[in-house]
Design an enzyme around this catalytic site. Structure first.
Site, PDB file in Angstrom:
ATOM      1  CG  HIS A   1       7.338 -11.360   5.209  1.00 34.76           C
ATOM      2  ND1 HIS A   1       7.725 -10.120   5.676  1.00 34.76           N
ATOM      3  CD2 HIS A   1       7.879 -12.266   6.058  1.00 34.76           C
ATOM      4  CE1 HIS A   1       8.467 -10.278   6.761  1.00 34.76           C
ATOM      5  NE2 HIS A   1       8.587 -11.577   7.011  1.00 34.76           N
TER       6      HIS A   1
ATOM      7  CD  GLU B   1       5.816  -8.290   2.919  1.00 35.08           C
ATOM      8  OE1 GLU B   1       6.887  -8.132   2.295  1.00 35.08           O
ATOM      9  OE2 GLU B   1       5.732  -8.214   4.165  1.00 35.08           O
TER      10      GLU B   1
ATOM     11  CG  HIS C   1      10.201  -6.951   2.936  1.00 38.17           C
ATOM     12  ND1 HIS C   1       9.656  -7.910   3.756  1.00 38.17           N
ATOM     13  CD2 HIS C   1      11.511  -7.266   2.812  1.00 38.17           C
ATOM     14  CE1 HIS C   1      10.595  -8.764   4.127  1.00 38.17           C
ATOM     15  NE2 HIS C   1      11.742  -8.387   3.568  1.00 38.17           N
TER      16      HIS C   1
ATOM     17  CD  GLU D   1       8.568  -2.786   4.139  1.00 40.23           C
ATOM     18  OE1 GLU D   1       7.402  -2.881   3.694  1.00 40.23           O
ATOM     19  OE2 GLU D   1       9.024  -3.483   5.068  1.00 40.23           O
TER      20      GLU D   1
END
Length: 421
Positions: A166, A169, A297, A370
């Site tokens: 993404h 990010e 992420h 994450e």
């Protein structure tokens, strides 16, 4: 037809030239960003209700400590969220970065490539640069292999770590570059690092969505593009485009304007196809050599494992021991950095994701970390401390590659001679 004023023509021309300068030769620019906005949604209190929000097509960006969620949504999705009975209020745009390049700042795509080249030049005995394919706009999807005897395909367990799937990010690429630096600088002087490099083949790819990353970083003083997807004419959420349970379960969108648009078919995005082809290429003699996969992420401060498409711990394709192994490793990683561990669907339902595919199709023990920074654009001055806080998790994960089942004490049953070819 009325002509545009000369000053306006000049400004538009300059803007077009600036965009063109970001593209490789022959690449066509993608369309502008869709009209999505960012909102704070209050009301959802569990995974099922968060999944209702995700089913609208909105991208859930983070879950706050009080249970409210930050989302990126187009107008139709915002209306659907409100019809569910949840409240939504607009979030402010990210603050701009300071003008000019800070001493510590996020790597551009070009700077990332230069850093990898420098690492290869400094440590040629243990680092080899790899280009696994091209993005839609023709940029290299690049990474490194780290191992002793790096030019040889040895009889050693392999791991694959990717980041920046993404685009917005940004901290994820810094995390992967930090691991590359840790493994190379510590080799020969730190016994733990030396053993990891000598006993494994480690593949690290810092920016697997280079077109999106370049677009998101168009201007240091305007980081707020909040771009998530790739840059083909119908921009696709690469982490909803993988060919395991693609589009099955309400965890992605069929609306091309949505932030979670899954594409017209599985593997329709060039970047997805490059990644799946690379993973398949690591099947040697009929056996998958990759034993661990990690997709990094931001920004939820979590450690997640498959499956994302179902709430069940032991769905078809996941035995009790396999689920327990994922859980034990995930909890161990989370214990090192204070993150919250959980099955991916504990957050909300997703489908067509990287780690559902790498486990469900390729039987590679798979995780998502994450990383945490409080936003997609934490201050560059915090990069070093943030990546340092997650470094131990990545080292622990790499240590499990010889036999993940060691996490549940069943190495004698599943890999008495270690996980080798």
């Amino acid at each position: 037809m009325a002509k545009l004023p000369r000053p306006l023509v000049a400004v538009l021309t300059a803007l077009l030239l600036a965009v063109a300068a970001q593209l490789p030769a022959g690449a066509a620019p993608a369309p502008p960003a869709p009209s999505s906005g960012r909102y704070l949604v209050t009301g959802p209190s569990n995974a099922q209700q968060r999944s209702q929000v995700a089913r609208t097509g909105a991208a859930i960006d983070s879950v706050r400590g009080d249970g409210s969620i930050e989302v990126s949504a187009i107008p139709s999705e915002l209306a659907a969220i409100k019809r569910l009975g949840f409240r939504a209020s607009a979030l402010p745009a990210p603050a701009p970065e300071p003008s000019g390049r800070a001493a510590t700042s996020y790597h551009t795509f070009a700077e990332m490539q230069a850093e990898l080249d420098a690492v290869v030049a400094a440590y040629p005995q243990i680092v080899r640069k790899v280009v696994i394919g091209k993005s839609y706009q023709g940029r290299d999807i690049v990474g490194v292999k780290i191992s002793d005897n790096v030019a040889t395909d040895e009889n050693e367990p392999e791991v694959l770590y990717i980041s920046n799937i993404h685009a917005r990010e940004r901290l994820t690429a810094e995390q992967t570059l930090d691991l590359i630096a840790t493994l190379t600088k510590g080799y020969g002087s730190n016994s733990r690092i030396t053993n990891l490099v000598n006993g494994r083949e480690i593949w690290l790819m810092p920016m697997v969505n280079p077109d999106g990353q370049v677009y998101d970083m168009t201007s240091d003083t305007q980081p707020g593009r909040m771009w998530r997807k790739n840059r083909q004419p119908a921009p696709t959420d690469l982490n909803r485009n993988f060919p395991y349970k693609w589009g099955c379960c309400g965890g992605s969108s069929g609306n091309v304007n949505s932030e979670t648009y899954r594409g017209p078919s599985a593997e329709s995005a060039p970047e997805t196809k490059v990644l799946t082809n690379f993973v398949r290429s690591r099947v040697v003699g009929g056996k998958q050599q990759l034993k661990l996969f990690l997709d990094i992420h931001a920004d939820a401060a979590m450690v997640l494992w498959p499956f994302g498409y179902t709430y069940n711990d032991t769905a078809p394709g996941m035995s009790a021991d396999e689920a327990a192994t994922h859980q034990a490793i995930g909890r161990d990683l989370a214990s090192s950095n204070g993150f919250t561990p959980g099955q991916s669907s504990d957050l909300y339902i997703t489908d067509g994701t990287t780690d559902d595919w790498t486990w469900g199709d390729q039987r590679i023990f798979s995780f998502t970390i994450e990383v945490a920074g409080g936003s997609f654009y934490p201050s560059p001055s915090r990069i070093d401390s943030l990546v340092a806080g997650t470094r131990e998790s990545l080292l622990r994960l790499t240590e499990y590659a010889d036999c993940p089942y060691r996490a549940i004490g069943k190495q004698g049953q599943y890999c008495p001679a270690g996980l080798r070819r």
